[in-house]
Design a protein around this motif. Structure first.
Motif, short mmCIF file in Angstrom:
data_model
loop_
_atom_site.label_atom_id
_atom_site.label_comp_id
_atom_site.label_asym_id
_atom_site.label_seq_id
_atom_site.Cartn_x
_atom_site.Cartn_y
_atom_site.Cartn_z
N UNK A 201 -0.29 -53.37 107.50
CA UNK A 201 -1.04 -54.48 106.90
C UNK A 201 -1.11 -55.67 107.84
N UNK A 202 0.03 -56.01 108.45
CA UNK A 202 0.06 -57.13 109.39
C UNK A 202 -0.86 -56.89 110.59
N UNK A 203 -0.78 -55.69 111.15
CA UNK A 203 -1.58 -55.40 112.33
C UNK A 203 -3.07 -55.44 112.01
N UNK A 204 -3.47 -54.95 110.85
CA UNK A 204 -4.88 -54.98 110.47
C UNK A 204 -5.34 -56.41 110.24
N UNK A 205 -4.51 -57.24 109.60
CA UNK A 205 -4.88 -58.65 109.40
C UNK A 205 -5.07 -59.34 110.74
N UNK A 206 -4.18 -59.09 111.69
CA UNK A 206 -4.30 -59.70 113.02
C UNK A 206 -5.56 -59.21 113.72
N UNK A 207 -5.88 -57.95 113.54
CA UNK A 207 -7.09 -57.41 114.17
C UNK A 207 -8.34 -58.10 113.66
N UNK A 208 -8.32 -58.57 112.42
CA UNK A 208 -9.45 -59.30 111.85
C UNK A 208 -9.40 -60.80 112.16
N UNK A 209 -8.39 -61.21 112.93
CA UNK A 209 -8.29 -62.61 113.30
C UNK A 209 -7.79 -63.52 112.20
N UNK A 210 -7.09 -62.95 111.21
CA UNK A 210 -6.59 -63.76 110.10
C UNK A 210 -5.16 -64.24 110.36
N UNK A 211 -4.75 -65.30 109.68
CA UNK A 211 -3.37 -65.76 109.82
C UNK A 211 -2.39 -64.70 109.33
N UNK A 212 -1.12 -64.84 109.73
CA UNK A 212 -0.07 -63.94 109.28
C UNK A 212 -0.02 -63.93 107.75
N UNK A 213 -0.09 -62.75 107.12
CA UNK A 213 -0.02 -62.69 105.65
C UNK A 213 1.33 -63.20 105.14
N UNK A 214 1.30 -63.77 103.95
CA UNK A 214 2.54 -64.15 103.27
C UNK A 214 3.23 -62.86 102.82
N UNK A 215 4.54 -62.76 103.07
CA UNK A 215 5.28 -61.52 102.78
C UNK A 215 6.38 -61.80 101.77
N UNK A 216 6.39 -61.01 100.69
CA UNK A 216 7.46 -61.07 99.70
C UNK A 216 7.96 -59.63 99.50
N UNK A 217 9.27 -59.42 99.59
CA UNK A 217 9.81 -58.07 99.47
C UNK A 217 10.00 -57.68 98.01
N UNK A 218 9.60 -56.44 97.69
CA UNK A 218 9.82 -55.87 96.37
C UNK A 218 10.72 -54.66 96.46
N UNK A 219 10.78 -53.88 95.38
CA UNK A 219 11.71 -52.74 95.34
C UNK A 219 11.08 -51.47 94.78
N UNK A 220 9.75 -51.40 94.74
CA UNK A 220 9.02 -50.25 94.23
C UNK A 220 9.14 -50.07 92.72
N UNK A 221 9.63 -51.08 91.98
CA UNK A 221 9.70 -50.98 90.53
C UNK A 221 8.73 -51.97 89.89
N UNK A 222 8.40 -51.74 88.62
CA UNK A 222 7.51 -52.65 87.89
C UNK A 222 8.14 -54.04 87.80
N UNK A 223 9.44 -54.09 87.49
CA UNK A 223 10.12 -55.38 87.38
C UNK A 223 10.17 -56.08 88.73
N UNK A 224 10.39 -55.31 89.79
CA UNK A 224 10.40 -55.90 91.13
C UNK A 224 9.06 -56.49 91.51
N UNK A 225 7.97 -55.83 91.08
CA UNK A 225 6.63 -56.37 91.36
C UNK A 225 6.39 -57.67 90.63
N UNK A 226 6.87 -57.76 89.38
CA UNK A 226 6.71 -59.00 88.62
C UNK A 226 7.50 -60.13 89.25
N UNK A 227 8.74 -59.85 89.65
CA UNK A 227 9.58 -60.88 90.27
C UNK A 227 8.97 -61.35 91.60
N UNK A 228 8.44 -60.42 92.37
CA UNK A 228 7.83 -60.79 93.65
C UNK A 228 6.59 -61.65 93.42
N UNK A 229 5.80 -61.32 92.39
CA UNK A 229 4.61 -62.12 92.09
C UNK A 229 5.00 -63.54 91.68
#
Length: 328
Positions: A201-229
């Motif tokens: 994802x980072x490499x593709x964003x850079x290829x399009x000339x966009x700023x570094x994406x904001x990164x939040x780590x999750x855990x592959x669970x529904x609850x982890x996705x909610x907490x990351x959001x």
């Protein structure tokens, strides 16, 4: 009156091959031509032939069973990925009379089960960098197939999807849809999938000339996705890549609660194309990994390794595709 057992001769007649060929397929001999194997497996399915496992094990010193080693945490109950793996493995091993044993047992038990002929080999799901089991199985020269690239380089057979390419598909789609302020909720960054999806994802964003994406780590669970959001509150974004559909279904209600409409304000792309993608509101645009096909390949490779433990290690990497729905 009980129906008499189907014989190898009857299977051979239906398949149009010799009895010896049927026997080689039933016993998992890896040198059988793949197309011929499929014809025999279809004949086995049609006739309902069941191998005599007890007699076969006396001859081959095999258990007639393989293990699927699952995570010890509670992910297996809620994550549809694991059910898809089972659905891919069973059609390959059932015609061979091989049973599938699901286990989350400790590492010593798994190694002992193979050494004591209770299992013929294992497919390992969801390992992490600190997991000693892959190395233990390699050092003991026991049949194993890993369901992802190994975290660290090692001589092990594995099956994976091109994770980085899949994440790049997500970035390319968000950019093509007009997004310029990107963010991502990653998987656990100690896992290969978490690392590779972030990198792609980072490499593709850079290829399009966009700023570094904001990164939040999750855990592959529904609850982890909610907490990351929730950790993305206050972040300006118009495109969000969530590294699993299950996490995305946790993130969507949080975005909605915060007044961010999907896809009008924030376009969202998931990863997996599992059942949560079609059941979410709105349905998810997502990167599809062909889990059932990947699992079937894991099973085939493991059967071959059981037959020929000295065969060279190999890797099979599947290509991802993008499935467009309403979320982005």
């Amino acid at each position: 009156m009980d129906r008499r057992p189907v014989t190898l001769e009857e299977v051979a007649r239906i398949a149009g091959v010799s009895r010896a060929t049927v026997s080689r397929v039933v016993n998992g001999v890896a040198t059988v031509d793949r197309e011929l194997r499929q014809v025999v497996e279809q004949a086995i399915s049609t006739t309902g032939y069941t191998p005599n496992r007890a007699a076969r094990s006396l001859v081959t010193r095999r258990a007639g069973a393989i293990g699927l080693v699952l995570p010890e945490e509670g992910r297996t109950v809620h994550d549809p990925y694991f059910g898809r793996v089972v659905s891919g493995v069973l059609p390959v091993i059932r015609p061979l009379g091989v049973q599938l044993v699901l286990t989350t047992g400790d590492h010593r038990e798994v190694v002992d089960d193979i050494r004591q002929h209770r299992l013929d080999g294992v497919i390992l799901i969801h390992t992490h960098g600190a997991d000693p089991l892959p190395r233990q199985l390699i050092e003991a020269n026991l049949p194993v197939v890993l369901a992802a690239r190994p975290v660290r380089p090692m001589s092990i057979t594995y099956v994976d999807v091109d994770q980085a390419a899949g994440a790049a598909l997500a970035a390319d789609h968000l950019v093509a849809s007009g997004c310029r302020r990107l963010a991502t909720i990653t998987g656990p960054l100690e896992t290969p999938a978490g690392q590779d999806r972030l990198r792609g994802f980072r490499e593709a964003a850079a290829r399009h000339g966009l700023p570094e994406p904001v990164v939040v780590e999750g855990d592959f669970s529904r609850e982890g996705g909610a907490e990351a959001a929730r950790r993305l509150r206050g972040v300006e974004l118009d495109g969000l890549f969530v590294a699993s559909d299950l996490m995305a279904t946790g993130a969507l209600p949080v975005l909605r609660h915060d007044g961010r409409r999907v896809p009008e304000d924030v376009k969202v792309v998931g990863f997996d194309d599992s059942s949560p993608a079609t059941e979410s509101d709105p349905p998810l645009t997502t990167v599809r990994q062909p889990v059932e096909d990947m699992a079937a390949e894991m099973a085939r490779l493991l059967v071959e390794r059981v037959e020929r433990p000295d065969r060279p290690v190999s890797s099979v990497v599947f290509a991802p595709t993008l499935v467009i729905r309403r979320s982005g």
